[in-house]
Design a protein around this motif. Structure first.
Motif, PDB file in Angstrom:
ATOM      1  N   PHE A  75       0.836  -1.195   0.000  1.00 51.64           N
ATOM      2  CA  PHE A  75       0.000   0.000   0.000  1.00 51.64           C
ATOM      3  C   PHE A  75       0.867   1.238   0.000  1.00 51.64           C
ATOM      4  CE2 PHE A  75      -3.030  -3.076   1.036  1.00 51.64           C
ATOM      5  CZ  PHE A  75      -4.278  -2.539   0.757  1.00 51.64           C
ATOM      6  N   GLU A  76       0.527   2.153  -0.870  1.00 55.35           N
ATOM      7  CA  GLU A  76       1.338   3.366  -0.867  1.00 55.35           C
ATOM      8  C   GLU A  76       0.516   4.567  -0.415  1.00 55.35           C
ATOM      9  OE1 GLU A  76       1.937   3.295  -5.291  1.00 55.35           O
ATOM     10  OE2 GLU A  76       1.934   5.446  -4.939  1.00 55.35           O
ATOM     11  N   GLY A  77       1.216   5.450   0.290  1.00 59.66           N
ATOM     12  CA  GLY A  77       0.633   6.723   0.688  1.00 59.66           C
ATOM     13  C   GLY A  77       1.697   7.763   0.433  1.00 59.66           C
ATOM     14  N   SER A  78       1.454   8.990   0.874  1.00 62.42           N
ATOM     15  CA  SER A  78       2.412  10.042   0.531  1.00 62.42           C
ATOM     16  C   SER A  78       3.789   9.790   1.144  1.00 62.42           C
ATOM     17  CB  SER A  78       1.882  11.394   0.978  1.00 62.42           C
ATOM     18  OG  SER A  78       1.600  11.344   2.345  1.00 62.42           O
ATOM     19  N   THR A  79       3.853   9.037   2.244  1.00 68.36           N
ATOM     20  CA  THR A  79       5.155   8.894   2.905  1.00 68.36           C
ATOM     21  C   THR A  79       6.026   7.793   2.291  1.00 68.36           C
ATOM     22  OG1 THR A  79       4.320   7.349   4.539  1.00 68.36           O
ATOM     23  CG2 THR A  79       4.230   9.682   5.129  1.00 68.36           C
ATOM     24  N   ASN A  80       5.417   6.860   1.565  1.00 70.98           N
ATOM     25  CA  ASN A  80       6.262   5.791   1.007  1.00 70.98           C
ATOM     26  C   ASN A  80       6.151   5.661  -0.514  1.00 70.98           C
ATOM     27  OD1 ASN A  80       3.793   4.610   0.767  1.00 70.98           O
ATOM     28  ND2 ASN A  80       4.102   3.095   2.378  1.00 70.98           N
ATOM     29  N   GLN A  81       5.517   6.696  -1.117  1.00 69.03           N
ATOM     30  CA  GLN A  81       5.337   6.682  -2.559  1.00 69.03           C
ATOM     31  C   GLN A  81       6.686   6.702  -3.293  1.00 69.03           C
ATOM     32  OE1 GLN A  81       2.998  10.053  -3.613  1.00 69.03           O
ATOM     33  NE2 GLN A  81       1.372   8.703  -4.350  1.00 69.03           N
ATOM     34  N   PHE A  82       7.568   7.538  -2.767  1.00 71.68           N
ATOM     35  CA  PHE A  82       8.855   7.726  -3.440  1.00 71.68           C
ATOM     36  C   PHE A  82       9.638   6.414  -3.478  1.00 71.68           C
ATOM     37  CE2 PHE A  82      13.410   8.759  -3.094  1.00 71.68           C
ATOM     38  CZ  PHE A  82      13.577   9.312  -4.353  1.00 71.68           C
ATOM     39  N   VAL A  83       9.712   5.760  -2.320  1.00 71.01           N
ATOM     40  CA  VAL A  83      10.521   4.535  -2.271  1.00 71.01           C
ATOM     41  C   VAL A  83       9.879   3.438  -3.124  1.00 71.01           C
ATOM     42  CG1 VAL A  83       9.527   3.664  -0.093  1.00 71.01           C
ATOM     43  CG2 VAL A  83      11.799   2.978  -0.741  1.00 71.01           C
ATOM     44  N   LYS A  84       8.552   3.404  -3.140  1.00 70.18           N
ATOM     45  CA  LYS A  84       7.890   2.383  -3.981  1.00 70.18           C
ATOM     46  C   LYS A  84       8.162   2.671  -5.463  1.00 70.18           C
ATOM     47  CE  LYS A  84       3.609   0.032  -5.100  1.00 70.18           C
ATOM     48  NZ  LYS A  84       2.153  -0.036  -4.950  1.00 70.18           N
ATOM     49  N   SER A  85       8.073   3.950  -5.861  1.00 73.00           N
ATOM     50  CA  SER A  85       8.353   4.255  -7.276  1.00 73.00           C
ATOM     51  C   SER A  85       9.789   3.902  -7.616  1.00 73.00           C
ATOM     52  CB  SER A  85       8.193   5.731  -7.623  1.00 73.00           C
ATOM     53  OG  SER A  85       7.172   6.281  -6.951  1.00 73.00           O
ATOM     54  N   ALA A  86      10.708   4.178  -6.702  1.00 74.08           N
ATOM     55  CA  ALA A  86      12.112   3.857  -6.980  1.00 74.08           C
ATOM     56  C   ALA A  86      12.250   2.352  -7.184  1.00 74.08           C
ATOM     57  CB  ALA A  86      12.996   4.329  -5.827  1.00 74.08           C
ATOM     58  N   ALA A  87      11.597   1.572  -6.316  1.00 76.30           N
ATOM     59  CA  ALA A  87      11.687   0.110  -6.421  1.00 76.30           C
ATOM     60  C   ALA A  87      11.072  -0.354  -7.738  1.00 76.30           C
ATOM     61  CB  ALA A  87      10.977  -0.547  -5.238  1.00 76.30           C
ATOM     62  N   MET A  88       9.956   0.253  -8.128  1.00 76.77           N
ATOM     63  CA  MET A  88       9.319  -0.155  -9.383  1.00 76.77           C
ATOM     64  C   MET A  88      10.181   0.246 -10.583  1.00 76.77           C
ATOM     65  SD  MET A  88       5.323   0.525  -8.545  1.00 76.77           S
ATOM     66  CE  MET A  88       4.650  -0.269  -9.958  1.00 76.77           C
ATOM     67  N   GLY A  89      10.817   1.407 -10.468  1.00 71.46           N
ATOM     68  CA  GLY A  89      11.693   1.869 -11.548  1.00 71.46           C
ATOM     69  C   GLY A  89      12.811   0.872 -11.790  1.00 71.46           C
ATOM     70  N   VAL A  90      13.385   0.390 -10.693  1.00 75.18           N
ATOM     71  CA  VAL A  90      14.486  -0.567 -10.793  1.00 75.18           C
ATOM     72  C   VAL A  90      13.992  -1.897 -11.356  1.00 75.18           C
ATOM     73  CG1 VAL A  90      15.815  -2.045  -9.248  1.00 75.18           C
ATOM     74  CG2 VAL A  90      16.026   0.421  -9.072  1.00 75.18           C
ATOM     75  N   ALA A  91      12.796  -2.302 -10.917  1.00 76.24           N
ATOM     76  CA  ALA A  91      12.257  -3.587 -11.384  1.00 76.24           C
ATOM     77  C   ALA A  91      11.963  -3.526 -12.888  1.00 76.24           C
ATOM     78  CB  ALA A  91      10.982  -3.925 -10.608  1.00 76.24           C
ATOM     79  N   ARG A  92      11.495  -2.356 -13.347  1.00 77.20           N
ATOM     80  CA  ARG A  92      11.139  -2.255 -14.772  1.00 77.20           C
ATOM     81  C   ARG A  92      12.369  -2.173 -15.662  1.00 77.20           C
ATOM     82  NH1 ARG A  92       6.838   1.879 -13.377  1.00 77.20           N
ATOM     83  NH2 ARG A  92       5.017   0.574 -13.029  1.00 77.20           N
ATOM     84  N   VAL A 113      19.540   6.421  -2.703  1.00 75.08           N
ATOM     85  CA  VAL A 113      19.247   6.012  -1.331  1.00 75.08           C
ATOM     86  C   VAL A 113      17.821   6.465  -1.028  1.00 75.08           C
ATOM     87  CG1 VAL A 113      19.901   6.294   1.076  1.00 75.08           C
ATOM     88  CG2 VAL A 113      21.675   6.265  -0.685  1.00 75.08           C
ATOM     89  N   ALA A 114      16.955   5.553  -0.665  1.00 72.58           N
ATOM     90  CA  ALA A 114      15.556   5.926  -0.415  1.00 72.58           C
ATOM     91  C   ALA A 114      15.108   5.351   0.927  1.00 72.58           C
ATOM     92  CB  ALA A 114      14.654   5.397  -1.525  1.00 72.58           C
ATOM     93  N   CYS A 115      14.238   6.109   1.589  1.00 69.87           N
ATOM     94  CA  CYS A 115      13.850   5.743   2.945  1.00 69.87           C
ATOM     95  C   CYS A 115      12.400   5.247   2.969  1.00 69.87           C
ATOM     96  CB  CYS A 115      14.011   7.015   3.780  1.00 69.87           C
ATOM     97  SG  CYS A 115      13.383   6.907   5.413  1.00 69.87           S
ATOM     98  N   VAL A 116      12.129   4.159   3.708  1.00 65.65           N
ATOM     99  CA  VAL A 116      10.723   3.800   3.951  1.00 65.65           C
ATOM    100  C   VAL A 116      10.303   4.485   5.236  1.00 65.65           C
ATOM    101  CG1 VAL A 116      10.346   1.592   2.779  1.00 65.65           C
ATOM    102  CG2 VAL A 116      11.454   1.602   4.972  1.00 65.65           C
ATOM    103  N   ASN A 117       9.220   5.210   5.172  1.00 61.10           N
ATOM    104  CA  ASN A 117       8.749   5.955   6.344  1.00 61.10           C
ATOM    105  C   ASN A 117       7.534   5.270   6.947  1.00 61.10           C
ATOM    106  OD1 ASN A 117      10.444   8.399   6.240  1.00 61.10           O
ATOM    107  ND2 ASN A 117       9.540   8.562   4.203  1.00 61.10           N
ATOM    108  N   LEU A 118       7.189   5.727   8.142  1.00 63.54           N
ATOM    109  CA  LEU A 118       5.925   5.260   8.725  1.00 63.54           C
ATOM    110  C   LEU A 118       4.812   5.650   7.781  1.00 63.54           C
ATOM    111  CD1 LEU A 118       6.260   6.453  12.420  1.00 63.54           C
ATOM    112  CD2 LEU A 118       6.256   4.100  11.600  1.00 63.54           C
ATOM    113  N   PRO A 119       3.913   4.730   7.481  1.00 63.55           N
ATOM    114  CA  PRO A 119       2.827   5.118   6.574  1.00 63.55           C
ATOM    115  C   PRO A 119       1.913   6.141   7.241  1.00 63.55           C
ATOM    116  CG  PRO A 119       2.528   2.856   7.379  1.00 63.55           C
ATOM    117  CD  PRO A 119       3.830   3.335   7.922  1.00 63.55           C
ATOM    118  N   ASP A 120       1.301   6.998   6.425  1.00 66.18           N
ATOM    119  CA  ASP A 120       0.391   7.987   7.019  1.00 66.18           C
ATOM    120  C   ASP A 120      -0.904   7.301   7.454  1.00 66.18           C
ATOM    121  OD1 ASP A 120      -1.368   7.828   4.735  1.00 66.18           O
ATOM    122  OD2 ASP A 120       0.194   8.904   3.659  1.00 66.18           O
ATOM    123  N   LEU A 121      -1.734   8.057   8.137  1.00 68.21           N
ATOM    124  CA  LEU A 121      -2.925   7.464   8.748  1.00 68.21           C
ATOM    125  C   LEU A 121      -3.822   6.738   7.738  1.00 68.21           C
ATOM    126  CD1 LEU A 121      -4.674   7.091  11.267  1.00 68.21           C
ATOM    127  CD2 LEU A 121      -5.730   9.283  10.768  1.00 68.21           C
TER     128      LEU A 121
END
Ligand code: ADP
Ligand code: MG
Length: 448
Positions: free
Chosen positions: A123-140, A271-279
Motif C-alpha cells: 500500500f502506498e501513501g504520501s510517505t512511502n510513494q517515493f521509495v515504492k516508485s524507486a523500487a518499481m523503476g528498478v524492477a522495470r 538512497v531511499a527511505c521507507v517511512n511510517l505510513p500515514d494514517l
C-alpha cells in the motif's frame, strides 16, 4: 605435547559449546577446527579459513578462557594456523558422524521470495510513494535506472516486502535474467560453507553471473571486515557490468559501521527511505489485511486503531489478535473489543493525538525560525525548508486529512503537502545533517 584426539581441554570446550549453539553453527564453525598441538602454555588450532577464526574469537573468547591456557593479558592462548588450500576428499566432523548437507554443499540457489510480497499488495501513501516508485523503476529497468538502490528504514515498514516485489517483477517480466535474493546472514553463511567445501570460486562466479542481486539487511555485515571485502568486490563486479543491486538496511549507508569504500559504493546510486505510513495508508493496510482474513473492520474502528499503532508489522499483529477474538467470541468489531484485545499494543503506540501546533513548535525550535514564519508565506530558504519539514512530520504524526493539514498551514492545498513530503523524503536520504534535524524534531514532538 598432545595430538588432536588427546586434547582434553579442546574436547571439553567443544562439549560446552555444542550445548550452546545450533547443530548447523556447530557443524559449520566449530567442528572443522583441528588441534595441531596442545601444551600448558598454548594451543595451536588449525582453521580452514580466517572466518572460522574470527567466529571463534567473536563468539567464544570469554568461554575459551575457561578451558584453554590463557596469556597474561587474560586472552586465551591460541595460535591459529590456516589450513592448506588443497581440496579434501570429504569434510568430516570431529565426532565422526555423517556431515550435515550444509557442511559440504553451498546453500540452495535461486531466490526464495515471499509470495505475498508483491508491488500490488504494497500500500502506498504520501510517505512511502517515493521509495515504492524507486523500487518499481528498478524492477522495470534492471541495471539501467538507479544502481544500487539502497532502501533503509525502521523495522517492520516494508523493506523486505519491496525487495521481494522487485524479485517477483523481474522474474515474471524478464524470464532470462538471473535473480538472487538473499539475506546478508545467509550470504555470509554461504561464503563460509563454500570456503570449507573449497567452492568459493564457484560461489563468486555464481553471484557475479546474476543480473539482479537483492541483498536484505546489510547491517549484518557490520564488524565483519573480511566478509565486507568479499561483498564489496561482488558489488563492484556487478555494477561494472550494469547488473542491478538492491540493498536494504535499518540505517542509511553513512551510519553503518562499514568501510568508506563500501559506504561510497552503496551511496553511488539512489538512497531511499521507507517511512511510517500515514494514517490513511495505515487504515487501508489494516482493513485490507482484515478482509483477507474474512473480517470487516468498520472505518471508524480502523481509524481508532490506525491512530494508535503506526508500525505495519504491529498492525498485522493487531489484525491477528482481533480476528482470533472475533472468531472465538463470534462478535462484531467495535472500539470496546479493540481496547480489550489490543490494550497493551495501544499503550505502547504513540500517545493520542499529536497536534499541528506541537509539530510547528518542535520544527521551529530545531530550525530556529518562528511558528508564524512557518505558517506564513515567507520564501527564504530557511523558512521554506522548515515549512516543508513541518508538513512532512505533520503528515506522519497528525491524524488529519491532507485537506485539513493544508488548512493548518495557512490555507495550502493537499498537493503542496504531498510535494513537501516527497521533497523532504528525498533530501533526508542525501543530506545527513537534515536527517538529524528531522529526527530531533520528531523526538521533540514525541516528547511534547
Ligand atoms: P522490514 O523488512 O522493513 O522490517 P517487512 O517488509 O518485513 O518489513 O514488512 C513487515 C510486514 O508489514 C510484512 O508482512 C509486510 O507485508 C507488511 N507491510 C509493510 N509495509 C506495507 C505496506 N506499505 N503495505 C502492505 N503491507 C506492508
Ligand atoms: Mg526485513
Amino acid at each position: 605435547m598432545q595430538t588432536c584426539t588427546e586434547s582434553e581441554v579442546w574436547s571439553r570446550f567443544l562439549e560446552y559449546a555444542e550445548e550452546r549453539c545450533s547443530a548447523t553453527a556447530y557443524a559449520n564453525w566449530l567442528s572443522p577446527i583441528r588441534v595441531l598441538e596442545s601444551t600448558e602454555e598454548e594451543i595451536a588450532l588449525e582453521v580452514p579459513n580466517i572466518f572460522v577464526q574470527e567466529y571463534l574469537l567473536d563468539n567464544y573468547a570469554q568461554d575459551l578462557a575457561l578451558f584453554l591456557p590463557i596469556r597474561e593479558s587474560g586472552e586465551p592462548a591460541i595460535r591459529f594456523v590456516i589450513a592448506e588450500a588443497e581440496p579434501r576428499p570429504m569434510v568430516r566432523n570431529e565426532r565422526g558422524t555423517a556431515p550435515l548437507p550444509s557442511e559440504v554443499e553451498p546453500v540452495r540457489r535461486g531466490p526464495t521470495l515471499n509470495p505475498h510480497y508483491r508491488f500490488d499488495t504494497f500500500f502506498e501513501g504520501s510517505t512511502n510513494q517515493f521509495v515504492k516508485s524507486a523500487a518499481m523503476g528498478v524492477a522495470r529497468r534492471p541495471g539501467r535506472s538507479y544502481n544500487p538502490l539502497f532502501i533503509y528504514g525502521e523495522v517492520g515498514l516494508g523493506k523486505t516486502h519491496l525487495l521481494h516485489s522487485i524479485g517477483h517483477y523481474v522474474q515474471e517480466n524478464y524470464r532470462k535474467l538471473g535473480v538472487q535474493c538473499i539475506t546478508t546472514e545467509a550470504f555470509i553463511n554461504e561464503v563460509v560453507v563454500s570456503l570449507r567445501g573449497k567452492s568459493i570460486h564457484e560461489l563468486k562466479e555464481y553471484y557475479r553471473s546474476r543480473e539482479v542481486l537483492l541483498i536484505d539487511d546489510i547491517q549484518f555485515l557490520q564488524n565483519r571486515p573480511n566478509f565486507e571485502e568479499e561483498v564489496c568486490n561482488t558489488f563492484e563486479a556487478l555494477i561494472n557490468q550494469n547488473k542491478q543491486i538492491v540493498i536494504t538496511s535499518d540505517k542509511p549507508p553513512g551510519q553503518l559501521k562499514l568501510s568508506e569504500r563500501m559506504v561510497a559504493r552503496m551511496e553511488w546510486g539512489l538512497v531511499a527511505c521507507v517511512n511510517l505510513p500515514d494514517l490513511e495508508t495505515r487504515v487501508a493496510i489494516l482493513q485490507h489485511k482484515a478482509e483477507a482474513r474474512g473480517l470487516k473492520i468498520p472505518s471508524r474502528v480502523a481509524f481508532y486503531i490506525g491512530e494508535r499503532i503506526n508500525n505495519v508489522r504491529q498492525l498485522e499483529g493487531a489484525v491477528n489478535r482481533i480476528c482470533a477474538h472475533c472468531r472465538i467470541l463470534n462478535v462484531e468489531v467495535n472500539e470496546e473489543l479493540v481496547e480489550r484485545t489490543l490494550g497493551d499494543m495501544l499503550q505502547c503506540a504513540p500517545r493520542d493525538r499529536v497536534t499541528v501546533e506541537q509539530v510547528l513548535k518542535a520544527v521551529a525550535t530545531i530550525f530556529q525560525v518562528r511558528v508564524s514564519d512557518i505558517k506564513g508565506t515567507g520564501r527564504t530558504k530557511e523558512i521554506a525548508l522548515a515549512r516543508q519539514v513541518a508538513m512532512y512530520l505533520a503528515r506522519q504524526h497528525v491524524a488529519e486529512s491532507l485537506q485539513m493539514l493544508g488548512a493548518f498551514f495557512g490555507g495550502r492545498t493537499h498537493s503542496t503537502i504531498i510535494h513537501a513530503c516527497r521533497t523532504i523524503e528525498q533530501k533526508v536520504s542525501a543530506n545527513e545533517m537534515l536527517r538529524r534535524q528531522v529526527e530531533m524534531a520528531r523526538r521533540n514532538i514525541e516528547a511534547s
